[in-house]
Design a protein around this motif. Structure first.
Motif, short mmCIF file in Angstrom:
data_model
loop_
_atom_site.label_atom_id
_atom_site.label_comp_id
_atom_site.label_asym_id
_atom_site.label_seq_id
_atom_site.Cartn_x
_atom_site.Cartn_y
_atom_site.Cartn_z
N VAL A 75 -6.59 -22.58 28.42
CA VAL A 75 -6.30 -21.29 27.78
C VAL A 75 -4.81 -20.95 27.89
O VAL A 75 -4.20 -20.44 26.95
CB VAL A 75 -7.16 -20.15 28.39
N ILE A 76 -4.21 -21.25 29.04
CA ILE A 76 -2.80 -20.89 29.23
C ILE A 76 -1.87 -21.92 28.56
O ILE A 76 -0.88 -21.56 27.91
CB ILE A 76 -2.45 -20.78 30.73
N ASP A 77 -2.17 -23.20 28.73
CA ASP A 77 -1.24 -24.24 28.25
C ASP A 77 -1.44 -24.59 26.78
O ASP A 77 -0.49 -24.98 26.10
CB ASP A 77 -1.40 -25.52 29.08
N ALA A 78 -2.67 -24.47 26.32
CA ALA A 78 -2.94 -24.87 24.93
C ALA A 78 -3.98 -23.94 24.30
O ALA A 78 -5.07 -24.37 23.93
CB ALA A 78 -3.43 -26.33 24.90
N PRO A 79 -3.63 -22.65 24.18
CA PRO A 79 -4.61 -21.72 23.60
C PRO A 79 -4.91 -22.06 22.14
O PRO A 79 -4.05 -22.59 21.44
CB PRO A 79 -3.93 -20.36 23.72
N GLU A 80 -6.14 -21.74 21.76
CA GLU A 80 -6.55 -22.06 20.39
C GLU A 80 -6.18 -20.97 19.40
O GLU A 80 -5.84 -21.24 18.26
CB GLU A 80 -8.07 -22.27 20.35
N LYS A 81 -6.25 -19.72 19.87
CA LYS A 81 -6.05 -18.60 18.95
C LYS A 81 -4.57 -18.21 18.89
O LYS A 81 -3.88 -18.16 19.91
CB LYS A 81 -6.88 -17.39 19.41
N GLU A 82 -4.13 -17.89 17.70
CA GLU A 82 -2.76 -17.45 17.47
C GLU A 82 -2.42 -16.25 18.38
O GLU A 82 -1.36 -16.18 19.00
CB GLU A 82 -2.61 -17.06 15.99
N ARG A 83 -3.35 -15.31 18.47
CA ARG A 83 -3.11 -14.09 19.24
C ARG A 83 -2.91 -14.40 20.73
O ARG A 83 -2.09 -13.79 21.41
CB ARG A 83 -4.27 -13.10 19.02
N THR A 84 -3.69 -15.35 21.24
CA THR A 84 -3.55 -15.74 22.66
C THR A 84 -2.17 -16.36 22.88
O THR A 84 -1.49 -16.04 23.85
CB THR A 84 -4.64 -16.76 23.06
N ARG A 85 -1.76 -17.22 21.96
CA ARG A 85 -0.43 -17.85 22.05
C ARG A 85 0.66 -16.80 22.10
O ARG A 85 1.54 -16.84 22.96
CB ARG A 85 -0.19 -18.75 20.84
N GLU A 86 0.58 -15.83 21.18
CA GLU A 86 1.58 -14.74 21.14
C GLU A 86 1.66 -14.03 22.47
O GLU A 86 2.74 -13.77 22.99
CB GLU A 86 1.15 -13.69 20.11
#
Ligand SMILES: Nc1ncnc2c1ncn2[C@@H]1O[C@H](COP(=O)(O)OP(=O)(O)O)[C@@H](O)[C@H]1O
Ligand SMILES: [Mg+2]
Length: 252
Positions: A234-245
């Motif tokens: 989740v931290i290194d390779a999140p799937e969702k654009e919002r999580t990445r942001e």
């Protein structure tokens, strides 16, 4: 078996939905971290999950026992007596620690085992001393909360929670008042609790702490789960654009 299961939980304050249908589960000896921006509903979720506050609707199961079930769109809880019994499986470490200011450190830790669990005084004392030694507070047993640093107060609060023998322990922003070294220690402590079979739920805004401590992470915003999965993923390779942001915005 999961120690804690929550399904379709909702909660409103003054008609405004703060938790909008959240489901999660925590396995025995697992660490779950809940991350998300301020106002996401993390503390509210924690308060409902730890039975401090009643959900509006949803289901809660603790160690296989149904604590709340959804009946006609409302959460129906066990009667108070059984609810209080169930609460014994739950430890909570608040952001403000909530120590009794007029009790010594030792008395803070043995109070509930004596009054609630009716433990033998000598046994309670021995257990409390052991926990305080484990927390590195052997020279603070007779001190009062005002004489302690933030990190020390927090460790008293953890010892107090552990003295009740919880199966799941909740932490709200446990690293807020800690320097990097103490934060690393806290991470190790949580891992050792989990190794002892206690399930741990942490609300935190510190991404690296969550990544390095938790097995699983839930990213929530606006009362909903946006993404959940294995902590590193989740931290290194999140799937969702919002999580990445959110994660990149936090400076990671
Ligand atoms: N006791 C309360 N009464 C009214 N509104 C509340 C209360 N507790 C929290 N809220 C509101 O619920 C929302 C979520 O708050 P909270 O769960 O504290 O979020 P977080 O811990 O993610 O920052 C916020 O908009 C907050 O103002
Ligand atoms: Mg909060």
């Amino acid at each position: 078996m999961n120690v804690l299961e929550i399904a379709n939980l909702t909660k409103s304050y003054k008609g405004k939905k703060v938790i909008r249908g959240i489901s999660l589960s925590v396995g025995k000896g697992k660490i779950l971290a809940i991350i998300g921006p301020s106002g996401a509903g993390k503390t509210t979720l924690l308060r409902c999950a730890s039975l401090l506050e009643e959900a509006e609707d949803g289901e809660i199961t603790l160690q296989g026992e149904t604590i709340a079930s959804s009946i006609e769109g409302k959460a129906a809880y066990l009667p108070d007596k059984e609810l209080n019994k169930a609460r014994r499986a739950i430890g909570i470490v608040f952001q403000s620690y909530n120590l009794f200011p007029h009790f010594s450190v030792l008395k803070n830790v043995i109070d509930a085992p004596l009054t609630v669990l009716k433990e033998d005084k000598r046994e309670a004392r021995e257990k409390a001393e052991k926990l305080l030694i484990m927390m590195g507070l052997e020279d603070k047993m007779n001190a009062y909360p005002f004489e302690l640093s933030g990190g020390q107060k927090q460790r008293v609060a953890i010892a107090r929670a552990l003295a009740m023998g919880p199966r799941v322990i909740f932490f709200d922003e446990p690293t807020g008042a800690l320097d990097p070294q103490l934060t690393t220690q806290m991470s190790g402590l949580m891992r050792s609790l989990a190794d002892d079979g206690i399930s741990v739920v942490i609300v935190t805004h510190e991404m690296s702490f969550a990544r390095d401590t938790a097995d699983e992470i839930i990213f929530m915003e606006n009362g909903c789960i946006i993404e959940q999965g294995e902590a590193r993923k989740v931290i290194d390779a999140p799937e969702k654009e919002r999580t990445r942001e959110f994660i990149w915005g936090s400076g990671r």
